[in-house]
Structure formats: C-alpha cells, structure tokens
Design a protein around this motif. Structure first.
Motif, PDB file in Angstrom:
ATOM      1  N   THR A 730      30.817  -5.552 -25.915  1.00  0.00           N
ATOM      2  CA  THR A 730      29.780  -4.890 -26.691  1.00  0.00           C
ATOM      3  C   THR A 730      30.421  -4.060 -27.801  1.00  0.00           C
ATOM      4  N   ALA A 764      31.492  -2.891 -21.258  1.00  0.00           N
ATOM      5  CA  ALA A 764      30.374  -3.782 -20.971  1.00  0.00           C
ATOM      6  C   ALA A 764      30.533  -5.035 -21.839  1.00  0.00           C
ATOM      7  N   ILE A 784      23.638  -8.684 -20.378  1.00  0.00           N
ATOM      8  CA  ILE A 784      24.740  -7.733 -20.496  1.00  0.00           C
ATOM      9  C   ILE A 784      25.298  -7.461 -19.099  1.00  0.00           C
ATOM     10  N   THR A 786      27.476  -4.888 -17.132  1.00  0.00           N
ATOM     11  CA  THR A 786      27.880  -3.493 -17.276  1.00  0.00           C
ATOM     12  C   THR A 786      28.691  -3.075 -16.062  1.00  0.00           C
ATOM     13  N   TYR A 787      29.757  -2.357 -16.335  1.00  0.00           N
ATOM     14  CA  TYR A 787      30.567  -1.845 -15.223  1.00  0.00           C
ATOM     15  C   TYR A 787      29.878  -0.657 -14.582  1.00  0.00           C
ATOM     16  N   SER A 788      29.806  -0.673 -13.296  1.00  0.00           N
ATOM     17  CA  SER A 788      29.392   0.499 -12.531  1.00  0.00           C
ATOM     18  C   SER A 788      30.067   0.386 -11.179  1.00  0.00           C
ATOM     19  N   GLU A 804      31.152   6.189 -16.601  1.00  0.00           N
ATOM     20  CA  GLU A 804      29.778   6.091 -17.063  1.00  0.00           C
ATOM     21  C   GLU A 804      29.058   7.408 -16.819  1.00  0.00           C
TER      22      GLU A 804
END
Length: 988
Positions: A730, A764, A784, A786-788, A804
């Motif tokens: 992104t 991301a 998308i 996304t890292y979490s 985050e």
C-alpha cells in the motif's frame, strides 16, 4: 532494474499429505537473473527475494502453491454480524435486555465497526432509528463497515442497526443504542406567589427560585446561599421541593416570609455526577429588595401603515426590571428579514416591501417573573391584481347584451389596507356619478372584498362607450389601477372552437407541440387549460395554466402527456356567464420500450447462446420490424406477427462470435434497442474472509497470510487454466505478478488456498486476483491484507509489536493512576526526558513502535499504569475437562534504563480473579542499562486469561520503562527459568 522481467517456470510434484487437504503440482514463477534478486528452491518451497522500492532488501512473496479443498466443507454461508466500538465511549454495557448500550459525551467521536462473517462477502448497511419521531440518519444509510460520526450531537443519539446480507438465508442484524450525554448551563427563574400579587414584586412574602438545565442523564441540583449549602430542614424559612407537575430531579427553592438575610447570592449547581467526565455547571442569581420583573414600552403606533420603500424603525425601551432585562425582537413570519438591523432595542427595517409586513414583537426577559412582550403590526400599502367581468341581465335566459335590458360591470382589486380602498368610475374619460339608471355600489367586503359594481338599468344606445374603473388608496403614494371595459353592439359573449385538423394532434416524443383553441367574442377572456381525462398536473406542475391567446405550448413532450386537454373561458376579463369549453386530444408516439436494455452473456466456446429481446410498450403498438446485428453486420431481420418478442440463437459459439449484439425493434417513432455483450470472460473470484487464523509469523519482522477464495460461477465459461496474482505494498505503485496454474475443473463453492509469505511486518498489501481462460483474462477482484497480531478465540499463537494503532486489542486499566503510551523513537522528544527510555524499538528501527510509561510530571513516585491484553480462551486437549492444563510460553522484550527506574510487573489474570489475587508471574526493578532484554515465562492457565503489564513509577523523571514484541506460544518455553513465579529470565 528493468520494469519487466523474463520469467522461468519450475514444476515440482509434491506428495505431501495433510490432515484435511492434499497439495499437488506446484508451479513457481520467478524473475530470471534479476540484479538484486536471488532464487532458492528447497523441497516444495521456493522463495523469491527482491529489492524493495526503498532500496532495503526484502523477501516479497513465496511459493505459488494452490491448495484446493475438495472435501464437503461448506464455503457459502449466510452472514453473521457483531458490533464493536473504538470511539470515545464513556461506558458500554455489553448486554442489557438483549441490547448493547454505548454511552458517549456530546462532541466526541462515535466509531462503531460491524464485524461480519459469511461467504460471499456480505454487504453492510448502517441505519438509525429512535432519535426523534422523524429523525433520519444523515438523510441516508451508510454502506460501510465502520460508522464514524465526528463531534456527535445529542439529536444523533438513538438505536443504530448494522445489517449484513449476501443473498444466503436471512440478513443478519445487530443493534446498539447510543446515549449521548451532555449538560447545558442552568438557568434560574424567579416567581412570586400567584395568590398574593401586589404592586411591588418583591414586597411579597413568598418567592420561588427555579433552576432548570437540559441534560442527559438527569441532573442532580443543589442550592447555595453565599457559601452555605441549603437543604430541606436546614433553615425554617427555606423549603426545597419538586413541583407536582414536573418529572425528574428539578428542584425549586421556596423562600417564605422574606427576611433580610434572604437577600443574597443564590447559586444553583447542576451535576450529572461527573458521568463521561462532564463537569458540574453553576449559575448565580443575586436577590435584592430591588429585584423586579421586566417591563417595556414601545415608542411606535399600532398598526404602522407605510408605503413600499420606506424605512421603518421600531423603538423598544425598558421601563423597569432588576436585573437589567435583555431585549429581543421576533417576527410572526418566524425570523426577522435579512436586511433588518437591531441595535440597543431598536429594530430598523430599510426599504420595506410587502414581504416585510406582519406582527413584530419586542420581548424583555431577566428571568424574574414572565417575560414582558409588546407587539405592533406593520402594514405595507399596496394595490394589485385588477380584473373585471360583465354580467348580462340575469332575468333573461340570454347571454347577450341587448338594448332595454340590464347589464352589470364588476371591477375587483386586492388592496392593503382594505379600508383605504376607494373606487371611481369614468365613461369615455369623464367622471361618472351614481344615478337612477347608472347605479354604483361596493360589494360587502365579507362576500367579495375589493369589488365595485356599475349597474346600467334599461341599456340605451347612448350608453355604449368605454367605462373605466379606477382603484386607489386614500392618501396616495401608491399608483392607481385603471381597468377599461367597452360596452357596444359588438360586445358579445365568448365562444370556443378547436381549429380543423388540430384534434387529435399526433406528435413524437421529445418534440414541441401547440394545442390551440380559437376564442371569439368581445372582450376576449383568459383561457384556462387543464387535463380533461384525469386529475393530473399540467406540464408546469400546476393543475391549471392560463393562456391569453388560446394556445398551450408544450416543449419536449413526453409519453405521459398523452390524453385529453380542456380549454375553458375564465370568468374574469370577460363575460360572467357559464364557461365555454372545448377538448383537444394529444397523441404522443414513442419508440418501443424493450428489455433487456443491456445484458451481459458469459459463455464458453462451442456452447449454445440464446438471446431474447421483448417489447414492453410502444405507440403505435403495431411494431413494424426487427433487426439483429453483431457490431455493424446484419445477422437477421424480419417483421413481427402476433408475438411481442424476437429470439436469436447461436448453436455453437465460435471465437469470432464474441462481441456486442444489438436488436432494434422499430415502429414509426423510431427504434428501441436491446444490447447484449457476449463474452468468454470468467467471473471474478470471491475472496474468503472467514479463514480461521489466516496470519502467522515465522520470524519477528515478517509474516505470512493464508489467502483463500472461491470462484463465482466457474462453469459459466471455459475452464479456468490459471490465476494471475498481483501484489503491491500500500502506498506503492509497482505490482509484482505471478501466475498460479490450475489443474482440472473448479467446482462451485470449492475453496482455493494460496499462501503469501515473507510479507514485511507491519506493512499492508493490496492483493489482486484475475482468472484466466482460453478467452483471456476475466474479471479481477482485490482486497487488502493487513498485518495484525493473530488474536485467536482459542489461543495457539499471539504476537504483538504495537505497530498498529489498535495495539493488538490491548486496553488501558481504568482503575490505575495513568496510562501506557504507544510511541516511536523517531517522534520522541529526548530533550524533555534525557537519559531514559529506548532510542529505537526492539528491532533497532527508529520508525518502529513500542509501549512505555512516561514518568515526567505530574507523575509521582508509586503511581501505577496497567496495560491489559485481550482475553484468551484456553483450548484443552480434552474438551470435557482440564486434567492437564495446557502450557504457554509468555515472552516479551523490556527496556529499563534510567537512574529512577521503578518496577515492571507481569501478571496472568484468570477468569474470576482480580489482579491482586493473581500476583505477578514476573517482576523486575531498577536500572537494567540502555538495551532491550527478553523475558520468558512458562504459564499454565486453566481458564480464559489475560496478561497484564504493570509499570510503577520510581523516585524521579528518569524512569521510563518500555515493552515490545509480546508473544504467547503454545508449549513450554525452551530453557524455562527455575522460579517461574518471581524470577526474571533475561536474555540479550
């Protein structure tokens, strides 16, 4: 490095069997000998390294493995939904009579997120009710996962619904009630005892002070006289009570038999008990022996009669009142004219017009007694709408004017003020007076206001001529209105006819048409047009249109305007006789309306295709012909018989048969067209968002993601041979692409898996997936990734590096002294707190984030800050009992540098325990040097649990403590410490 790369393909057959899936035929596509890249193939795994656009070497993604679950797993599932909050909530009651209540302070940010499951991905819609009877949620619904309202206002409270639907089963709906809390400034009003009113207000024996404020929740009021608190029974001369006619906690202060000490400052304090941090509000009223209600006087006449264009000034002065009253002006129209000017109680209206007429009121208020109000009316003089009518002798059944009979001429105008209206009559320019044969009268204003009549008795030849009615206002200043009426042998009643060939009128939609009625007679009256066949508005939106020449002109005529139109003589400016009327027919022709206007047909090669075009409506309804075309090439043409549709069939679709087909159905007004796009493009894949634990971490700085999808209508076109996978970070422009081959046919609902690895944490990525058939590329779909930190309902692995903003669902304890702070060394002010705290995160990046306690003022020694993890559920091997509690390795990095370092504690709080009951599982105090160290603790919870970090402030400001990279993994820690409860296991 070139923008495009050559590609090589390496194929391996992997005979790896898993518990619930099999993997076969892996094809890996990698750039060929690209500078800054390398390829390593180990067994069934290929890894691609490349240069990051920023120049930092990163491993991008690996292993083009396509994993297809051919079991009976049901991937298409109806939606489920739950609502989570992340705004500035004061309190959230998770369950209360099966609903959730979210409390927020007015002016804060409301943020509600709708978390859904279901495949295909459900559509989410937010709606709102119960704010007020007619309240609409921002005039529309919000189609988004997150509902965000900045600076929420009290009227935006109510019940919010999240609705998710994907076409399977019933929609899933959850609601949450939002209570907006607020407290306005209180207002004190003072009143006397009604039964004992005398000339001077405060010579009365009893006075009431009432305190009122708007709030949610209800207010608790308290009264003070000076610095003394007033309560029921504290003073015999004081009563505090709630009146019978109010509800809530409104309190009235009653002062009986006024005493000298009762003349004092009275304070009313309104409190909502600090709910949502709303501070108490206070108002002070000074009661003296001079306190009196407001009284005013208007220094103007009532009413005020003025001519247009004049300037009007309304002067209002106070004649009494203590405290000094406040003066305001109001208008009967609801608001003062924009041009009005108010200064020191004087309202000035420059250049008044008829629109400014009305009642204007001056209101004086000082919160003592009832407000004083004085009003005056502004009348703007005007004359308008002059008209006449001729009435033949009513005693003869004849509408014509004849010698020897009576005739009456009536004249009407609208006058303001009506009492100033005066009429005069002229004959051929000379003044006419009332006589026995020429009788001038004025109609009763209640029956027909503003009307005068001239009755000519026994009409003679010498009476023929021009009669003029002149209307004026006494005092002048307004232009007169003159109306001329000619009485002669040629004065005859009207007659209406439709010219030959003008009915019915046939026109085509979109043209301009003129409907015409010829009117004869003298004088010619106004013609009124309306619909004759139904109650419907005219083209301008009104129910009736006026015409002075008998012509009704309609521009851009539409099919809805077909029908009958009535032309009719008006009573005014003509004869007062039975209206004459005629009817004109209008026929609007329009091309056929067909369906489908546009349709996409997807089909594979060699298969049949059937196209159908149907007529919905047309005028004339007799359809002439139809024409089928592919592009500009005519395929088939013909005439309709009794059917209202036509078909075109392709028995075996060839490659040249793909393209845009049209079917024109043609009548006299033109063609109606059906459009078809015949294509072999595959439908878009549908990403599967309900993957259990899709994210994993093999190394601290990278992560992997299990990408899953199903194929929409896979059998609609040719077999899908491969997918083109594109991925980009992104914020970056460059896409990295690879093809993933597919063996065999994909079944509807079949779940396909591809593992993305070597993704850089916490970046991301945008992932794009495109199916490929013999036809070419199909429709793409994107999502998308996304890292979490992987937070699981049943804990297997958890890792959080605080990169985050949601900080992996960690929360601050509400019962401690201060909070942990998420920070990056790149933005930290080291000048403010020197010689303490980390200079980078645990991985050495100044851009990375960590959590720390800020020990600068106003913090004092012993203050505590606690950070709470989400609650983890223990997954026992035996689902019916826990005889052998599972083991987890709890690790984290800490930084304790500074001469004033206090203590860092780690707790494991199980369900039903308090923090004090749990006791720390790890504890360390004092300066440990300017470096990050790791702690490892093996824990054995027997029920759901949380981990808690407690930082305790030391004796000075150089005592910042930081933590990073918190991990929980199933299994015992390697090399566990000898004393798991209190000894710290430290590694460099």
């Amino acid at each position: 490095m070139s923008q495009r790369s050559s590609w090589i393909t390496a194929s391996h057959v992997i005979a790896a069997q898993f518990a619930d899936r099999s993997v076969s035929h892996v094809t890996v596509l990698v750039p060929l000998r690209q500078k800054g890249s390398d390829v390593t193939v180990r067994g069934a795994e290929a890894q691609l390294g490349s240069l990051h656009p920023s120049g930092v070497f990163t491993a991008f993604f690996t292993l083009a493995v396509i994993e297809r679950l051919r079991s009976a797993q049901k991937t298409h599932t109806p939606p489920t939904v739950r609502i989570v909050h992340s705004g500035h909530a004061c309190n959230v009651e998770e369950e209360r009579y099966s609903e959730r209540v979210y409390t927020i302070r007015e002016g804060e940010t409301l943020e509600l997120t709708c978390l859904v499951t279901g495949h295909p991905r459900p559509q989410i819609r937010w709606t709102k009710t119960a704010g007020s009877v007619s309240d609409r949620f921002q005039d529309s619904s919000v189609f988004n996962e997150t509902l965000h309202i900045a600076k929420i206002q009290r009227h935006q409270g109510g019940r919010y619904y999240c609705k998710a639907e994907n076409g399977l089963g019933s929609p899933a709906i959850k609601s949450i009630r939002v209570d907006v809390y607020y407290l306005d400034d209180p207002v004190v009003t003072v009143h006397q005892s009604i039964g004992e009113a005398k000339e001077q207000f405060y010579y009365e024996r009893t006075v009431f002070l009432r305190c009122v404020a708007n709030s949610n929740p209800p207010i608790r009021y308290s009264w003070h006289r000076g610095r003394d608190v007033l309560s029921q029974g504290s003073d015999k001369g004081v009563e505090i009570y709630e009146p019978f006619f109010t509800q809530g906690e409104t309190k009235i202060l009653k002062l009986k038999n006024l005493r000298p000490k009762d003349y004092a400052n009275y304070s009313c304090i309104a409190s909502v008990r600090n709910v949502c941090g709303i501070a108490d509000r206070k108002v002070v009223f000074r009661l003296t022996n001079k306190t009196a209600p407001a009284s005013i006087k208007l220094l103007v006449e009532d009413p005020i009669v003025v001519n247009p264009g004049q300037t009007v000034s309304l002067v209002c002065i106070t004649t009494g009142g203590e405290p000094t009253p406040t003066l305001t002006w109001t208008s009967s129209s609801g608001s003062l004219p924009e041009k009005s000017v108010v200064k020191d109680g004087t309202l000035t209206l420059p250049a008044v017009s008829s629109e400014d007429a009305g009642v204007y009121s001056c209101v004086a208020s000082n919160n003592v007694g009832n407000p004083a109000k004085k009003s005056t009316t502004i009348i703007v003089r005007a004359l308008k709408k002059g008209r006449f009518w001729i009435t033949p002798d009513p005693y003869h059944n004849d509408d014509n004017i004849q010698i020897g009979r009576e005739v009456k001429i009536s004249c009407q105008v609208e006058a303001t003020p009506p009492e100033e209206l005066q009429f005069s009559w002229l004959k051929n320019g000379r003044a006419l007076r009332s006589s026995e044969r020429m009788v001038i009268t004025q109609t009763d204003p209640d029956i027909s206001p503003g009307t005068t009549n001239l009755d000519i008795i026994d009409l003679k030849f010498t009476d023929f001529g021009t009669y003029t009615c002149v209307a004026s206002l006494r005092g002048g200043g307004i232009p007169e209105i003159s109306i001329d009426v000619n009485i002669s042998s040629t004065t005859v009643p009207p007659n209406l006819t439709v010219p030959r060939g003008k009915s019915p009128l046939v026109v085509r939609e979109g043209e301009t048409v003129e409907l015409e009625c010829l009117v004869s007679g003298k004088p010619k009256p106004i013609i009124l047009w309306s619909r004759a066949d139904k109650e419907a508005p005219m083209p301008d939106g009104s129910m009736q249109m006026e015409s002075y020449d008998g012509v009704l002109r309609i521009v851009n005529v539409s099919r809805e305007m077909s029908g009958s139109y009535r032309c009719q003589t008006s009573q005014y400016n003509g004869f007062n006789v039975k209206p004459r009327e005629a009817v004109v027919e209008l026929i609007v022709q329009y091309p056929p309306a067909v369906e489908p206007v546009w349709q996409e047909v997807r089909q594979g090669l060699g298969r049949p295709v059937a196209l159908n075009c149907r007529v919905l409506r047309a005028h004339p309804s007799r359809v002439l012909r139809y024409e089928w075309r592919l592009g500009s090439r005519l395929l088939h043409a013909g005439h309709f018989d009794s059917r209202d549709e036509t078909d075109y069939t392709i028995r075996s679709l060839a490659r040249e048969g793909y393209g845009e087909y049209t079917c024109d159905i043609i009548n006299e007004a033109g063609p109606g067209r059906c459009n078809f796009l015949v294509t072999g493009k595959a439908f878009a894949p549908e990403f599967y968002y309900d993957t259990y634990n899709p994210l994993w971490q093999n190394r601290p700085r990278v992560y992997g993601y299990k990408l899953q999808w199903t194929q929409m209508n896979p059998s609609a076109v040719d077999r899908i041979m491969a997918y083109r996978l594109g991925i980009r970070q992104t914020g970056q422009q460059r896409w990295w692409e690879q093809e993933i081959p597919v063996e065999g046919n994909i079944q509807k609902g079949e779940l396909i898996t591809h593992n993305l690895t070597e993704l850089i944490r916490p970046e991301a990525y945008v992932v794009r997936l495109t199916p490929i058939t013999r036809f070419g590329e199909g429709d793409s779909t994107t999502r998308i990734v996304t890292y979490s930190a992987p937070v699981n309902p049943h804990l297997r692995e958890f890792h959080c590096s605080f990169e985050e903003e949601p900080v992996c669902m960690f929360t601050q304890d509400k019962n401690d002294d201060f909070d942990w702070t998420r920070h990056s060394a790149a933005t930290r002010d080291t000048k403010y707190t020197p010689n303490t705290g980390p200079s980078a995160d645990r991985a050495g990046s100044k851009q990375g984030f960590y959590m720390y306690i800020e020990t600068s003022r106003p913090r004092k020694e012993g203050d505590t800050a606690r950070l709470l993890s989400p609650t983890f559920n223990v997954a026992p091997k035996n689902p019916y009992s826990i005889t052998s509690p599972p083991a987890y390795c709890f690790t984290f990095y800490y930084h304790m540098y500074g001469k004033h370092i206090g203590t860092l504690n780690a707790f494991v709080k199980q369900k039903g325990q308090s923090t004090s009951d749990a006791g720390p599982v790890w504890s360390l105090s004092g300066n440990q040097g300017d470096r990050w160290r790791q702690a490892k603790i093996s824990i054995h919870p027997i029920s759901s649990f949380q981990v808690i970090f407690e930082g305790i402030r030391g004796p000075g400001i150089e005592g910042d403590i930081a933590i990073d990279d918190v991990t929980l993994e199933e299994g015992e820690c390697p090399d566990p410490p000898s004393n798991r409860m209190y000894r710290a296991c430290i590694s460099m």
